[in-house]
Design a protein around this motif. Sequence first.
Motif, short mmCIF file in Angstrom:
data_model
loop_
_atom_site.label_atom_id
_atom_site.label_comp_id
_atom_site.label_asym_id
_atom_site.label_seq_id
_atom_site.Cartn_x
_atom_site.Cartn_y
_atom_site.Cartn_z
N THR A 11 -1.48 -104.31 -5.59
CA THR A 11 -0.66 -105.70 -5.49
C THR A 11 -1.32 -106.48 -4.40
N ASN A 65 2.61 -115.93 -3.09
CA ASN A 65 2.33 -116.95 -3.92
C ASN A 65 2.47 -118.22 -3.28
N HIS A 74 -4.49 -113.75 -7.96
CA HIS A 74 -3.05 -113.89 -7.99
C HIS A 74 -2.51 -115.36 -8.79
N THR A 134 5.59 -117.51 -9.15
CA THR A 134 4.96 -116.20 -9.61
C THR A 134 6.03 -115.33 -8.60
N GLU A 160 11.16 -107.69 -8.96
CA GLU A 160 9.68 -107.19 -9.16
C GLU A 160 9.45 -106.12 -8.31
N ILE A 166 3.45 -107.65 -7.41
CA ILE A 166 2.37 -108.68 -8.39
C ILE A 166 1.02 -107.94 -8.39
N PRO A 200 3.77 -110.39 -11.90
CA PRO A 200 4.91 -109.73 -11.76
C PRO A 200 5.18 -108.61 -12.59
#
Length: 414
Positions: free
Chosen positions: A221, A255, A337, A370, A380, A383, A393
Motif C-alpha cells: 500500500t 489521497n 496512487h 480514493t 478498506e 490502498i 482501495p
Amino acid sequence: MTLEEIGRMARAAMPAVSGLGTDQKNAVLRDAADRLERRSAELLAANGEDLRAARESGMPDGLYDRLKLTAERIHGMADGLRAVAQLEDPIGSVRDMRRRPNGLEIGRMTVPIGVIGVIYEARPNVTSDVFALCFKTGNVSILKGGSDAIHSNIAIVRVLKDTLKAHGVTDGALSLITDTSREATVSFMHMDSYVDLLIPRGGAGLIRTVVKESSIPVIQTGTGNCHVYVDETADIGMAVRIIFNAKTQRIGVCNAEESLVVHRDIAPALLPALEARLSEKHVELRADPEAASHLRCSVPATEEDWGKEYLDYILSIRTVSSIEEAIAHINRYNTGHSETIVTRSYAHAQQFLREVDAAAVYVNASTRFTDGFEFGFGAEIGISTQKLHARGPMGLDALTTYKYIIYGNGQIRE
C-alpha cells in the motif's frame, strides 16, 4: 502472548472462522459497531493517552490528525462495520462453471486467503476496518500497530474481542501484537509458517522495510504523491474548489494532493485565484519560475519537491505546455496512487484516463475520494499501488482467493 503463540492461535482459528455463516458474521459486525459507540468514552480516554504522548514527542500535525479519535470518528468506525455487514458476502460464490468435452464441470469458488497480518502506524480506525473486512471474508487477522496508537488499539481490540466472545466466536479470530518494538515487527515479517499475507499501511519507510524484509507475500500500500492537472480549457472556479479540497481537507492522508500541474495558458488566471483561496489555510507554495511569476508569495521548487509527499500545508506547482508534458511529469514522479485532471475537453479527459499510470484516475473530482468507504466498499484494508493481486482501495474481494471445484461422474484420464 509471544509471537509464536499468536501465530499458532491464529492458524488454529482458521477453520472455525472460515466456516462461519453470513448471518453470524453480520450479527457480530453490527454488534461490534454498537459496542464501539456505547464504549466511546473508554476509547477516547485511551486515545487521550496516545495524544498526550504524541504532543510531548512533537508529532507533526498531519500525523497527529491521523491519530486523533473523536466521537464523530468513532461513529464513522461503527458505520464502517455496519456498511461491511450490509455488503454481499463473497465467500462460497461459484463462477465460470463450464462443461468440458469429457463431461467434467469446472468452476471457481471464492475462499478466504487465511491469516492476514497488517502492520500499520498511528491510525486507530485501521484496527476496526481491518477486523471488519477480514472477518466478513472468513479471514483471521493479526494486527501490529505502532507505538503511537498502542493504547487506542488495545481499547478497540478489547471491544472487538468482547463482541466475538458474546457471539461464541473463537478468540483467535483477531490478535493484536502489543510489543511495539522494531524487533517484534521484524519477527512478525518472518512468520510465514502462520501468516498467508502481510499488508503494510504507513509511511514510505515502513513500506520499504516490509517489502524488503518480509518472507511473507506482501501487498504494497503506497504513499501518495497525488497530482491535480489543470489544462487550458478548465473551469477556474471548479479547479480552485477541487485543489483546495484535495490539498487541505485532510493533510495527513495518502489521497491528499501534494502537487499541482498547470497548463501555462491558464496559469495567469488560475494561480492568483488559487493563491488567495489557499492562503486561508496558510499553504506554502513551492513553484517553478513560470508559476512563481503569477504568485505574490512562493518558494522556489527543487527537484526533490516534484516527488515529495509532504503530509503538510505545502503544495508544489509545475507549469507545462501540453497534456503530453503533464502526463509525462505525473508518471515520472507519482507513486501510483491517485491523479486528477480538471478539464472541459473530452479528448483530454480520455487521454488522461488512458495514459496516467495510477490506481485511481479522476476527471473533474478531488483525489480525496480514493477511499474504501467512498467507493462503496464499507471500509478498506489499504490502498494498493501495485498491480498484483489487487490495485486501489482494497475491499472484500481483495481479501479473497479462489479454488477450482470439479464435478465428475466417474471420469478417468486415459
